[in-house]
Design a protein around this motif. Structure first.
Motif, mmCIF file in Angstrom:
data_model
loop_
_atom_site.group_PDB
_atom_site.id
_atom_site.type_symbol
_atom_site.label_atom_id
_atom_site.label_comp_id
_atom_site.label_asym_id
_atom_site.label_seq_id
_atom_site.Cartn_x
_atom_site.Cartn_y
_atom_site.Cartn_z
ATOM 1 N N GLN A 91 -16.666 6.870 12.960
ATOM 2 C CA GLN A 91 -17.660 7.083 11.909
ATOM 3 C C GLN A 91 -17.389 8.355 11.121
ATOM 4 N N ALA A 92 -16.915 9.399 11.807
ATOM 5 C CA ALA A 92 -16.639 10.665 11.132
ATOM 6 C C ALA A 92 -15.477 10.556 10.151
ATOM 7 N N ASP A 93 -14.622 9.518 10.314
ATOM 8 C CA ASP A 93 -13.455 9.348 9.440
ATOM 9 C C ASP A 93 -13.692 8.334 8.322
ATOM 10 N N PHE A 94 -14.799 7.615 8.389
ATOM 11 C CA PHE A 94 -15.021 6.499 7.460
ATOM 12 C C PHE A 94 -15.077 6.970 6.006
ATOM 13 N N ASN A 95 -15.883 7.984 5.730
ATOM 14 C CA ASN A 95 -16.070 8.433 4.359
ATOM 15 C C ASN A 95 -14.753 8.859 3.728
ATOM 16 N N ALA A 96 -13.966 9.667 4.454
ATOM 17 C CA ALA A 96 -12.703 10.162 3.899
ATOM 18 C C ALA A 96 -11.752 9.009 3.596
ATOM 19 N N ARG A 97 -11.697 8.022 4.502
ATOM 20 C CA ARG A 97 -10.783 6.888 4.297
ATOM 21 C C ARG A 97 -11.208 6.057 3.096
ATOM 22 N N LEU A 98 -12.492 5.808 2.957
ATOM 23 C CA LEU A 98 -12.969 5.026 1.823
ATOM 24 C C LEU A 98 -12.807 5.793 0.519
ATOM 25 N N GLN A 99 -12.999 7.107 0.580
ATOM 26 C CA GLN A 99 -12.868 7.906 -0.634
ATOM 27 C C GLN A 99 -11.452 7.850 -1.206
ATOM 28 N N GLN A 100 -10.450 7.621 -0.353
ATOM 29 C CA GLN A 100 -9.085 7.460 -0.852
ATOM 30 C C GLN A 100 -9.008 6.290 -1.829
ATOM 31 N N SER A 101 -9.612 5.187 -1.447
ATOM 32 C CA SER A 101 -9.597 4.000 -2.311
ATOM 33 C C SER A 101 -10.412 4.231 -3.572
ATOM 34 N N ILE A 102 -11.553 4.899 -3.418
ATOM 35 C CA ILE A 102 -12.404 5.167 -4.575
ATOM 36 C C ILE A 102 -11.684 6.069 -5.563
ATOM 37 N N ALA A 103 -11.012 7.103 -5.056
ATOM 38 C CA ALA A 103 -10.335 8.070 -5.930
ATOM 39 C C ALA A 103 -9.166 7.442 -6.677
ATOM 40 N N THR A 104 -8.446 6.534 -6.008
ATOM 41 C CA THR A 104 -7.268 5.924 -6.630
ATOM 42 C C THR A 104 -7.586 4.623 -7.347
ATOM 43 N N GLY A 105 -8.768 4.074 -7.102
ATOM 44 C CA GLY A 105 -9.136 2.814 -7.733
ATOM 45 C C GLY A 105 -8.412 1.618 -7.168
ATOM 46 N N THR A 106 -7.912 1.737 -5.932
ATOM 47 C CA THR A 106 -7.190 0.637 -5.290
ATOM 48 C C THR A 106 -7.714 0.454 -3.873
ATOM 49 N N VAL A 107 -7.518 -0.737 -3.335
ATOM 50 C CA VAL A 107 -7.897 -1.008 -1.946
ATOM 51 C C VAL A 107 -6.716 -1.645 -1.240
ATOM 52 N N ASP A 108 -6.552 -1.304 0.041
ATOM 53 C CA ASP A 108 -5.486 -1.903 0.845
ATOM 54 C C ASP A 108 -6.077 -2.708 1.997
#
Length: 553
Positions: A131-148
């Motif tokens: 749970q402590a890592d969820f926000n940072a991981r999702l923010q990567q996709s939000i910042a780049t506009g892509t999802v993997d």
């Protein structure tokens, strides 16, 4: 209970908690004028299915295992078999990003979806996050506009960041028909789960924080005499007074030192630690009839350093100074307070999601199932009216503002599958399976990480048949219902960057708890300054517009 019956009751001014408790005392809902329970209104086959899965493994039979999850997943495949041919998704691989929190969430999803994979031929690859890592991981996709990833377990607060940026796939009509969206509790209906009029979310959870407490701490004559409290406090001022007076008492269940209210002082929890200080803030800050309590709507000026927030922060600092918490509480995050402390017999009360209510009676790790009670969040005897810039006395002497913390987890399908119809159908079929009405009942009754979110989950006859005590269920479900339906419920906005705000809040609160700031006001001012920077980075005018829209202004 049918939705139309429930709506009539609410219009009449009777909360579901009062309905359930009155019905229990009278011997059932039928004693209250013949209102049918949910089971009586359902098709006999569905009622039988629900009764069957609630016996897997059965309350009091130990924690469910992977074999149980698979069995429940197989028994609830009806909608899949009605909409998908056997083997239809052969060759399709889907990636699913979700949590491994407390060995729940993704672990259950694996079990529930294993029969789905066998029937459809699809294969799911799992991305497990703490749970402590969820926000940072999702923010990567939000910042780049892509999802993997093709599927995502996510909370509604992120919808502005994801749906608003075109990262999600719109729900097909056939999925909406399977899910029976009218069955969702009121506060999870649109606009939650939607963006620009399009639906994206499969709800699997109905998050709100409620109070869990040790009933024996208020019936034990030695403790009651020492503290002066024979009933659980219903305001934070009284709760803190009781917590200080609990020092030196002995837990009647474990024989170990007893403690009062458990605040998680390790706030850095991926942004989610924000919710536990916000619980304290809401009754001081949430003005009845006004949805805004985080930002001033016309300017996005943070309220986080106004007197209400400073009071709540100072309350925590004062308990630290009074040495009222268990040793090393500064290293206890919210998981610790719920699972390592409260359920294990340490501490007399805490605010948490519904996990505590289900796990107290169904988890091998709990020792407090027979002595746990529930209620809505404590209120406050004073209210800071930000529109007047002054403290006021609440109507009736107490302001209540239960916090709808996180708006519940949901399953989302990402835009990565939008151009592949076979893969898209597979992803939505898997999501619909996890969001099914019958599976929802099982997940709320057993350890899962999720709490009730559908009207159909509130028939206590079903829960009692599974082995729950009726009074316990009326109390537990009632605390959820009273919170969901409270006229002054505190709801967070679904705006871009919301977890950036929450994460920086945690960082500064951690400094305050560690004594790096001289006062609660200085801590709050640091948070406010950081929030202003985030708003300017995202764009103040757009944030103002989206914030107002999220509040219905």
């Amino acid at each position: 209970m049918k939705v139309e019956h429930y709506n009539a009751i609410v219009r009449a001014g009777l909360t579901r908690r009062r309905l359930l408790q009155s019905a229990a005392a009278a011997g059932g809902v039928a004693a209250m004028g013949g209102l049918p329970g949910a089971a009586a209104a359902q098709d006999a086959d569905e009622a039988a299915l629900r009764a069957q899965i609630l016996q897997i493994p059965g309350v009091g039979m130990g924690s469910p295992t992977d074999a149980d999850w698979r069995k429940v997943g197989e028994l609830t495949l009806g909608s899949t078999k009605a909409t998908v041919e056997e083997g239809e998704f052969a060759g399709v691989e889907l990636s699913f990003m979700g949590l491994n929190n407390q060995n729940l969430h993704n672990f259950l999803f694996r079990g529930f979806l294993a029969p789905w994979e066998e029937y459809t031929g699809a294969k799911i690859n799992w991305i497990d996050l703490a749970q402590a890592d969820f926000n940072a991981r999702l923010q990567q996709s939000i910042a780049t506009g892509t999802v993997d990833f093709d599927m995502l377990e996510m909370g509604a607060p992120f919808e502005g960041d994801t749906a608003g940026r075109g990262l999600l796939d719109e729900m097909p009509d056939w999925v909406a028909e399977i899910l029976d969206l009218d069955d969702l509790v009121g506060y999870l209906k649109p606009p939650v789960g939607t963006w620009d009029g399009k639906t994206y979310r499969v709800s699997i959870d109905g998050d709100c924080h409620t109070l869990s407490y040790r009933k024996d701490y208020f019936t034990d004559p030695t403790i009651s005499a020492a503290t002066g409290y024979s009933e659980v406090p219903d305001t934070y001022e009284a709760m803190d007074d009781w917590t200080v007076k609990m020092k030196g008492q002995t837990d009647p269940l474990t024989g170990l030192p007893a403690y009062g209210f458990l605040d998680p002082l390790k706030y850095q929890w991926g942004g989610f630690g924000f919710y536990f200080l916000a619980d304290r803030v809401a009754p001081y800050a949430k003005v009845p009839g006004n949805a805004a309590w985080l930002f001033e709507p016309d300017t996005m000026k943070p309220m986080v350093n106004n007197p209400a927030w400073v009071q709540a922060i100072d309350d925590v600092f004062n308990l630290i100074k009074a040495d009222a918490y268990p040793p090393d509480q500064i290293n206890a995050d919210a998981n610790s307070t719920a699972f390592a402390q409260f359920l294990a017999g340490t501490g007399g009360a805490l605010m948490w999601w519904g996990d505590v209510g289900a796990m107290a009676r169904t988890s091998d790790t709990s020792v407090v199932g027979d002595v746990t009670g529930f209620g809505i969040n404590p209120g406050a005897t004073k209210l800071y009216d930000w529109t007047k810039a002054e403290w006021v006395e609440p109507e009736g002497g107490k302001n209540e503002a239960p916090y709808m913390a996180y708006l519940g987890w949901g399953i989302y399908v990402t835009s990565r599958v939008s151009g592949d119809e076979k893969k898209r159908k597979a992803a939505w079929s898997a999501a619909a399976h996890l969001g099914g009405k019958d599976l929802a009942l099982w997940m709320s009754a057993y350890p899962s990480g999720f709490q009730p979110y559908r009207n159909s989950q509130f028939d206590y006859d079903e829960w009692a048949a599974a082995g729950y005590d009726r009074d316990y269920i009326a109390d537990y479900l009632g605390s959820n219902l009273d919170s969901y339906n409270h006229p002054n419920a505190a709801v967070e906005p679904r705006i871009p960057g919301i977890f950036q705000y929450f994460s920086i809040f945690e960082d500064e609160m951690a400094k305050g708890v560690a004594g790096q700031y001289a006062s609660a006001q200085e801590t709050a001012d640091a948070i406010a300054a950081a929030w202003e920077e985030i708003t300017d980075q995202i764009g103040r005018e757009s944030q103002i517009a989206l914030y107002k829209a999220s509040l219905g202004l």
